[in-house]
Structure formats: C-alpha cells, structure tokens
Design a protein around this motif. Structure first.
Motif, PDB file in Angstrom:
ATOM      1  N   LEU A 278       0.813  -1.220   0.000  1.00 23.10           N
ATOM      2  CA  LEU A 278       0.000   0.000   0.000  1.00 23.10           C
ATOM      3  C   LEU A 278       0.847   1.270   0.000  1.00 23.10           C
ATOM      4  CD1 LEU A 278      -2.951  -0.690   2.474  1.00 23.10           C
ATOM      5  CD2 LEU A 278      -2.954  -0.785  -0.013  1.00 23.10           C
ATOM      6  N   LEU A 279       2.131   1.165   0.349  1.00 25.31           N
ATOM      7  CA  LEU A 279       2.962   2.368   0.472  1.00 25.31           C
ATOM      8  C   LEU A 279       3.022   3.131  -0.844  1.00 25.31           C
ATOM      9  CD1 LEU A 279       5.848   0.859   2.612  1.00 25.31           C
ATOM     10  CD2 LEU A 279       4.072   2.440   3.385  1.00 25.31           C
ATOM     11  N   TYR A 280       3.276   2.421  -1.930  1.00 25.86           N
ATOM     12  CA  TYR A 280       3.352   3.069  -3.245  1.00 25.86           C
ATOM     13  C   TYR A 280       2.005   3.663  -3.639  1.00 25.86           C
ATOM     14  CZ  TYR A 280       3.595   3.385  -8.359  1.00 25.86           C
ATOM     15  OH  TYR A 280       3.520   3.816  -9.659  1.00 25.86           O
ATOM     16  N   LEU A 281       0.935   2.963  -3.323  1.00 25.85           N
ATOM     17  CA  LEU A 281      -0.397   3.395  -3.724  1.00 25.85           C
ATOM     18  C   LEU A 281      -0.912   4.547  -2.871  1.00 25.85           C
ATOM     19  CD1 LEU A 281      -2.012  -0.129  -4.287  1.00 25.85           C
ATOM     20  CD2 LEU A 281      -0.836   1.326  -5.948  1.00 25.85           C
ATOM     21  N   THR A 282      -0.280   4.780  -1.723  1.00 27.82           N
ATOM     22  CA  THR A 282      -0.702   5.872  -0.843  1.00 27.82           C
ATOM     23  C   THR A 282       0.376   6.953  -0.721  1.00 27.82           C
ATOM     24  OG1 THR A 282       0.081   4.640   1.087  1.00 27.82           O
ATOM     25  CG2 THR A 282      -2.238   4.392   0.499  1.00 27.82           C
ATOM     26  N   HIS A 283       1.406   6.849  -1.578  1.00 26.01           N
ATOM     27  CA  HIS A 283       2.463   7.872  -1.657  1.00 26.01           C
ATOM     28  C   HIS A 283       3.222   8.003  -0.347  1.00 26.01           C
ATOM     29  CE1 HIS A 283      -0.092   8.656  -5.055  1.00 26.01           C
ATOM     30  NE2 HIS A 283      -1.041   9.177  -4.299  1.00 26.01           N
ATOM     31  N   ARG A 284       3.544   6.873   0.253  1.00 23.60           N
ATOM     32  CA  ARG A 284       4.305   6.868   1.495  1.00 23.60           C
ATOM     33  C   ARG A 284       5.554   6.020   1.312  1.00 23.60           C
ATOM     34  NH1 ARG A 284       1.267   9.006   5.537  1.00 23.60           N
ATOM     35  NH2 ARG A 284       2.684   8.206   7.119  1.00 23.60           N
ATOM     36  N   GLN A 285       6.521   6.189   2.214  1.00 22.29           N
ATOM     37  CA  GLN A 285       7.795   5.507   2.089  1.00 22.29           C
ATOM     38  C   GLN A 285       7.935   4.330   3.035  1.00 22.29           C
ATOM     39  OE1 GLN A 285       9.725   6.883  -0.406  1.00 22.29           O
ATOM     40  NE2 GLN A 285      10.870   4.979  -0.303  1.00 22.29           N
ATOM     41  N   THR A 286       7.334   4.438   4.205  1.00 23.77           N
ATOM     42  CA  THR A 286       7.495   3.361   5.181  1.00 23.77           C
ATOM     43  C   THR A 286       6.354   3.381   6.185  1.00 23.77           C
ATOM     44  OG1 THR A 286       9.055   2.330   6.737  1.00 23.77           O
ATOM     45  CG2 THR A 286       8.837   4.711   6.843  1.00 23.77           C
ATOM     46  N   ALA A 287       6.205   2.261   6.867  1.00 21.56           N
ATOM     47  CA  ALA A 287       5.302   2.138   8.016  1.00 21.56           C
ATOM     48  C   ALA A 287       5.936   1.107   8.917  1.00 21.56           C
ATOM     49  CB  ALA A 287       3.908   1.695   7.571  1.00 21.56           C
ATOM     50  N   GLY A 288       6.211   1.482  10.161  1.00 21.69           N
ATOM     51  CA  GLY A 288       6.913   0.560  11.039  1.00 21.69           C
ATOM     52  C   GLY A 288       6.351   0.521  12.442  1.00 21.69           C
ATOM     53  N   ILE A 289       6.244  -0.687  13.013  1.00 19.09           N
ATOM     54  CA  ILE A 289       5.838  -0.838  14.411  1.00 19.09           C
ATOM     55  C   ILE A 289       6.808  -1.797  15.095  1.00 19.09           C
ATOM     56  CG2 ILE A 289       3.409  -0.338  13.981  1.00 19.09           C
ATOM     57  CD1 ILE A 289       2.837  -3.321  14.145  1.00 19.09           C
ATOM     58  N   HIS A 290       6.988  -1.586  16.383  1.00 20.31           N
ATOM     59  CA  HIS A 290       7.923  -2.372  17.187  1.00 20.31           C
ATOM     60  C   HIS A 290       7.165  -2.914  18.389  1.00 20.31           C
ATOM     61  CE1 HIS A 290      11.545  -3.593  19.256  1.00 20.31           C
ATOM     62  NE2 HIS A 290      11.339  -2.747  20.245  1.00 20.31           N
ATOM     63  N   ASP A 463      -9.290   5.625  -4.297  1.00 19.48           N
ATOM     64  CA  ASP A 463      -8.201   6.503  -3.866  1.00 19.48           C
ATOM     65  C   ASP A 463      -7.767   6.052  -2.467  1.00 19.48           C
ATOM     66  OD1 ASP A 463      -6.431   8.481  -3.215  1.00 19.48           O
ATOM     67  OD2 ASP A 463      -7.926  10.072  -3.064  1.00 19.48           O
ATOM     68  N   LEU A 464      -6.749   5.191  -2.418  1.00 21.87           N
ATOM     69  CA  LEU A 464      -6.344   4.627  -1.135  1.00 21.87           C
ATOM     70  C   LEU A 464      -5.640   5.655  -0.262  1.00 21.87           C
ATOM     71  CD1 LEU A 464      -5.141   1.082  -2.272  1.00 21.87           C
ATOM     72  CD2 LEU A 464      -7.367   1.780  -1.371  1.00 21.87           C
ATOM     73  N   ALA A 465      -4.950   6.617  -0.867  1.00 25.63           N
ATOM     74  CA  ALA A 465      -4.343   7.690  -0.074  1.00 25.63           C
ATOM     75  C   ALA A 465      -5.430   8.497   0.630  1.00 25.63           C
ATOM     76  CB  ALA A 465      -3.487   8.586  -0.961  1.00 25.63           C
ATOM     77  N   GLY A 466      -6.522   8.746  -0.078  1.00 27.46           N
ATOM     78  CA  GLY A 466      -7.644   9.443   0.535  1.00 27.46           C
ATOM     79  C   GLY A 466      -8.284   8.629   1.636  1.00 27.46           C
ATOM     80  N   GLU A 467      -8.298   7.292   1.466  1.00 30.65           N
ATOM     81  CA  GLU A 467      -8.853   6.429   2.508  1.00 30.65           C
ATOM     82  C   GLU A 467      -8.020   6.508   3.788  1.00 30.65           C
ATOM     83  OE1 GLU A 467     -11.737   4.237   2.395  1.00 30.65           O
ATOM     84  OE2 GLU A 467     -12.071   5.748   0.860  1.00 30.65           O
ATOM     85  N   VAL A 468      -6.693   6.567   3.629  1.00 30.79           N
ATOM     86  CA  VAL A 468      -5.835   6.703   4.816  1.00 30.79           C
ATOM     87  C   VAL A 468      -6.140   8.002   5.541  1.00 30.79           C
ATOM     88  CG1 VAL A 468      -3.454   6.969   5.615  1.00 30.79           C
ATOM     89  CG2 VAL A 468      -3.994   5.255   3.875  1.00 30.79           C
ATOM     90  N   ASP A 469      -6.257   9.091   4.783  1.00 34.51           N
ATOM     91  CA  ASP A 469      -6.568  10.386   5.402  1.00 34.51           C
ATOM     92  C   ASP A 469      -7.918  10.342   6.105  1.00 34.51           C
ATOM     93  OD1 ASP A 469      -4.192  11.444   4.501  1.00 34.51           O
ATOM     94  OD2 ASP A 469      -5.061  12.284   2.670  1.00 34.51           O
ATOM     95  N   ARG A 470      -8.868   9.648   5.489  1.00 37.93           N
ATOM     96  CA  ARG A 470     -10.210   9.577   6.080  1.00 37.93           C
ATOM     97  C   ARG A 470     -10.177   8.788   7.384  1.00 37.93           C
ATOM     98  NH1 ARG A 470     -14.599   6.190   5.881  1.00 37.93           N
ATOM     99  NH2 ARG A 470     -13.574   4.740   4.443  1.00 37.93           N
ATOM    100  N   PHE A 471      -9.489   7.646   7.368  1.00 37.26           N
ATOM    101  CA  PHE A 471      -9.412   6.844   8.593  1.00 37.26           C
ATOM    102  C   PHE A 471      -8.631   7.574   9.682  1.00 37.26           C
ATOM    103  CE2 PHE A 471     -10.299   2.998   5.887  1.00 37.26           C
ATOM    104  CZ  PHE A 471     -11.451   2.633   6.560  1.00 37.26           C
ATOM    105  N   ALA A 472      -7.634   8.367   9.290  1.00 33.92           N
ATOM    106  CA  ALA A 472      -6.830   9.093  10.281  1.00 33.92           C
ATOM    107  C   ALA A 472      -7.645  10.150  11.013  1.00 33.92           C
ATOM    108  CB  ALA A 472      -5.622   9.735   9.609  1.00 33.92           C
TER     109      ALA A 472
END
Length: 647
Positions: A278-290, A463-472
C-alpha cells in the motif's frame, strides 16, 4: 521426413521453415526453436490478475535419461557450425544444448564434423533491459534433469571474464554443464539475439509501465491482462527463496488467519505485513511498528504469523545484522515487509541510523572500484519489529540520544495482553499452547496471502491515499500533536491494509477488527511513547533540565564579589536578576553542553521561538557583558512557563 530444411537452421538452432511443414512434433523430436513469452494466464485470485508464463512446450523429461534408454529420435543434420537444443535423446546423445562443429580438413580431405554436448536443455526466450535501457540481460528457459522447467532473467554482465559466476548460478538451479565445453555456453549466450523483448525489473515491487502498474516478484509478475508478460525479475542470483509457498491461501485462512480473530496484536501484525504494497499506492515511504514485551510472551509468534503472509518462517529475520546488510535485505523485499525479531541483538550505536535509513528508503551512497558513484539501494517497506526494550531504551543504553524522527518511524507498541501477546486462545488451553500451535501451523501454510492481496490491489480503483486520510480522522486517531498525527497516519495505513484484506475475503477476520486493532495500538502508543518530543521540545527540555541540575553549582551571580563567592568548577556561565526574573548567561561551551547534542544554531532557533532568549543585541542572539574587567559575549536564557511556541 522427406523435406530437407538443413539450410534453414539459424545460428542458434532455430528452424526457419514454415511451421506447418515442420510437423506437430518438431519441438520435441527435432531442434527446439527460440520461444517468445506467451500470453499470460489467469490463475490468480482475481480474473484480471496474471502470472507471466513461458510459451515453450513443457519438456517431457522428469529425470535424466541414460544413453542406453530407448531408441534415439532421428533428427536432420544441422548446418555447421551452429548450436542446437534438443529436448529428447537424439542420435547425438542425451537431451541438451549441442555445438555442431567441424574440424579443419587435413590436406584435400573434407572437414570432419563433430558434435559436442554443452549442457542440459536450455533456450533463450527474450532479451531484457530495465526501464532506463540499462541492465541488459537474457531470459533463459531450461529443464534440469530432475524437477520442472525453470526460467531465469540472467544479467549479461555475468558473461564477463570466464563466466564462472554465471555457471555457478546455473549449476545451482540444476543445469548440467560439460566442464570441457563451458566456453561454448558463454559463446552461445553472447551470440543470442532473440526477437522478443521483456523489461527487466531489478527490484521486487511496483513498477509503472505505460499500460499500467505491475507488481514484480522473483517468480511471477502480477498485473491486469497480459501486462505481466512484459516484465520479469532479473537478478545475479537466481535463487529467490524469500517468497516460498506451502499449503494454500484457503488452508492459511483456515489454520492461521481465523485464529488471529479476537487477537488485536496478531491482527495488527498481519495488517502491518500487508501494508508494504500500500505504500506506493498511498504515496508513502514506510510504516513501522515495534512490539515491546517480556521474553517468551508471544511477540515472536506474532512476527512469525505476519511473516507467513509472504513466505516461510525464514522470512523473519533478526536485528543481528549490520546496517549495510539490512539495507540489502530491505531492497530485496521492497514493497513487501521486513520482519525483524529481537532488537536487543542490534548494535545500539547503529540502530538509530538504521531506522532512519529504513524509513527514508535509500541506502548509503558508495563508490565503485573506479571511484564512480554506485547507484544506492532503494526501497519502500513496512517494518515489523520486536524486542524486550523500546527503541529509545536500547539506544540510550549505548549512549545514543533517540530522536523524534526515529521514534515515529518505528512505533513502540506494548505487546502485553490477557494471555501474553494474545486475548482469545480459541480452542487452546493457555498462551504457550496457543503460541506453539501457531508456530506449527505457519510451517505448513505460508506465502499465499501477500501475493493474493496484490492480485486484488492491481485492479483496485479507489483513492487509497484518501482512505488513509479519512481513517486518520477517526475519533481514536485525532490529536493536535504533529508527531502523534504522523503516528496516527501510519497506524491508519496499517488498519486500512487489514480492512482491505478482510473485504477481499482473504484473512478470515470480521470487518472492523483491523482498524480497531490499529486504533487501540495508537492509544497504547500514545499512553507510553506518544509523548515523544519534537526536536524543538527536546532542546527546551535539555536546557531546562541542565539549569535545574546545575544552576547553583556551575553558575554564580554576575554581581557577586569574587572574593566572597565560593569557587565554581566547570563553569557554564553566570546569572543575574531583573524585573522578569533570573536570566542565565551561558558561555558558548556551556550552552553547547546544555543542548545535549543539538547544534548551536538549531538550539538558538528553538530557544528564540519559545521566547527563552532574555536579551540580545541587534541581529545577534547574544549579549555583551562586562565581567571582571573584560567584556565577553554570552547567551542570556530565561526559561518561561506556559505553552511553548512552535517552530
């Protein structure tokens, strides 16, 4: 056969005679022809998805044939000199690539023909190069004596020198090579000029072609229609076991996926593993959790479950690697997931820089042996990590100061639940039994979820980038703090990945479980590490803490009589009172120390923005002070209460 096509064989053994006149068995009983990449089939989870396959007729060999077995197939005498590939035993010997040559005649004698077996059956299907016209190679098809046919996009640079690296890769994949004729193999490859052209992808992940996007994996390219047949993965190393498979998607969903339901941490881990595409489709570079928790509480099991989305249990790595090594792994797994267990095994002095590099998606710039710049590794990747300590604690133990940028690139998520890392044990007795059961299941069912998820994403039009913004913007994610807002978007992206997988029917969870797990993770992160400070806030905290600890020991009043004032050792400055209160006059060295590793200019910017600089002259942020008969420049700092100004 009565028609003689001896003169219609090209240099590489391909017959130029009309196909209708060659007969239906010409591929197996005569000389194999150059084959182009066939149109893709639709064996994916979506009817629109494809896997690139070859159009070569399947070789009938299932084992190595001995020269004595059966009658050899009679084939036409080839034009000499030439190469030819035979898929069955002929009068020349076992199946394989042959060089048909002739010795120079002696005297008036005719040239003496000879036939030399070079290697087991091999063909060149297409020429390859990347989108920039670089990284040229050849797409090879070959049939090992044991096992099914294989394909490999071979970089042409492996032909340099004597081609030893090339032969090593082919030998690893089962190709038998005549040690006395290895130069013939190099010559055949160097002369190959197939008509078909295929784009060579030198990294795993999304690639944008004119006709649309394609997700390239080592053994398949996923796209709509026949687009996947136009691009293939090319690597110097043919063995790509990262994306191994076992069982099926249905068996994974039944034996692993359904057990994640009711366990927010497991749902979150698998969702994080699926966030990579999803990173490419939402114009992001990384997502990380520890995941942070006590030893043996099940957090490693959560990582193994997440790793099963893409491959076998070996898909999970450990932090016990150099930064350069992790860069190479991240590049090889681009647009998927990097699963790292036990951060305690990493060098605390390097782990912060590694987290930065993984988050930025670019490796170190390096020089070649000639001094020219080597193209650095690049990637987009979801990072899933675990450990008994937080990233900040591990860095602090090594004497390194954690930075805000590192803390939001790898979010510390507490992994303490009702039964270790779990909540719902389903039919198992306790947390240990549940973890052991999952560990067993992921050794039998793996490698299908990630590709199936991509098969649905290639036809996803939302628009998956828009979906991320909406969920945020959900209530559980809302925050006025900028850094917490970044963390909220990371977890919203992870939650979206899990919700899409649920919608596609891939995981066996209930709708809403993934986003609920992401919201809960944000809540626990906010409660624990959510107060992570910006650099601006850290600077103010460092200076304020320095004054509180050393205000009476390393400062003295500028108006005091030196003769009646106790000696100040390791002085950081002086102080003086005015109507607004006490201002601390830092020396340059004292303020540099108080900043705690931040450079002086950045520190002064933060102090000025917060209104902590009490006095200044003209454009300078320092003030001249008469002291003991001489004038010097000092930085007048007065900590203020109330809300800090933003930079």
């Amino acid at each position: 056969m009565t028609t003689d096509y001896t003169d219609t064989l090209d240099l590489f053994g391909g017959s130029t005679a009309p196909e209708a006149e060659r007969g239906p068995g010409h591929l197996q009983n005569e000389v194999s022809t150059m084959s182009t990449v066939s149109k893709a089939n639709n064996h994916g989870g979506s009817s629109a998805d494809t896997m690139r396959t070859s159009g070569v007729v399947a070789c009938p060999l299932a084992h190595e044939e001995s020269p004595e077995k059966g009658e050899p197939e009679a084939v036409r005498e080839p034009k000499r000199p030439s190469f030819a590939t035979y898929l069955t035993r002929t009068q020349y010997g076992p199946p394989g690539l042959y060089y048909h040559g002739q010795h120079q005649p002696k005297g008036d004698n005719d040239p003496e023909p000879f036939d030399e077996w070079v290697c087991s059956p091999i063909e060149c299907l297409a020429a390859t190069h990347d989108e920039r016209g670089d990284n040229h190679g050849l797409l090879l098809w070959f049939t090992p004596p044991y096992g099914a046919r294989r394909e490999w996009a071979m970089p042409q640079r492996l032909l340099k020198g004597n081609g030893e690296e090339l032969r090593g890769e082919l030998l690893d994949m089962g190709v038998r090579i005549n040690p006395d004729a290895h130069r013939r193999l190099n010559k055949w490859l160097a002369q190959a000029t197939p008509e078909a052209r295929v784009i060579a992808a030198t990294r795993v992940g999304w690639h944008q072609l004119e006709e649309g996007r394609v997700f390239v994996m080592p053994r398949r390219s996923i796209a709509t229609g026949a687009l996947g047949s136009r691009i293939t993965f090319q690597s110097e190393h043919a063995g790509q076991g990262d994306y191994a498979t076992a069982g099926s998607l249905e068996s994974w969903r039944q034996h692993v996926g359904t057990l994640c339901s009711g366990n927010p941490l497991l749902v979150l881990a698998v969702s994080a593993a699926l966030a990579g595409p999803l990173l490419y489709l939402t114009h992001r570079q990384t997502a990380g959790i520890h995941l942070v928790g006590d030893s043996s509480n099940g957090k490693t099991t959560a990582l193994e479950v997440a790793a099963s989305s893409w491959g076998s249990p070996e898909f999970k790595r450990t932090w016990r690697a150099t930064g350069n090594g992790l860069e190479g792994i991240a590049a090889a797994l681009s647009d998927t997931a990097l699963v790292l267990d036990e951060i305690g095994e990493a060098d605390g002095r390097e782990v912060g820089a590694t987290v930065y590099a993984l988050g930025n998606g670019t490796g170190k710039a390096r020089a070649t042996r000639t001094g020219s710049a080597r193209r650095p590794h690049r990637w987009r990747i979801a990072v899933l990590s675990s450990g008994e300590h937080t990233l900040a604690a591990h860095m602090s133990e090594a004497g390194k100061r954690p930075k805000a940028g590192q803390m939001v690139r790898l979010l510390d998520i507490p992994a303490t639940r009702q039964h270790g890392a779990f909540d719902d044990l389903h039919h198992l007795a306790d947390g240990r039994a549940f973890a052991d059961h999952l560990k067993t299941e992921v050794t039998h069912h793996y490698g299908h979820l990630g590709p199936a998820f991509i098969e649905r994403l290639v036809v996803e039009e939302r628009d998956l980038a828009g979906e991320v913004d909406r969920f945020a913007q959900l209530d559980g994610f809302t925050t006025p703090h900028p850094l917490q807002g970044r963390a909220a978007k990371v977890l919203a992206l992870i939650g979206l990945a899990g919700e899409l997988a649920t919608e596609y029917g891939l995981v066996g969870w209930k709708q809403g479980e993934a986003m609920a797990a992401a919201v809960e993770a944000f809540r626990t992160w906010s409660a624990g590490q959510g107060g992570v400070r910006t650099e601006h806030e850290q600077i103010l905290a460092n200076v304020g803490d320095f004054i509180e600890r050393h205000g009476d020991a390393r400062f003295s009043s500028i108006d005091a009589d030196p003769a009646h004032t106790p000696a100040v050792y390791n002085r950081a400055g002086w102080w003086r009172e005015d109507a607004q209160g006490r201002a601390y006059l830092f020396t340059t060295g004292g303020l540099t120390e108080a900043l705690g590793g931040f450079d002086l200019k950045r520190g002064l910017d933060a102090l000025e923005a917060a209104g902590w600089i009490a006095e200044r002259e003209a454009n300078a942020r320092s003030v001249r002070v008469q002291l003991s008969g001489r004038r010097g420049r000092f930085y007048a700092v007065r900590p203020t209460d109330g809300e800090e100004a933003a930079v």
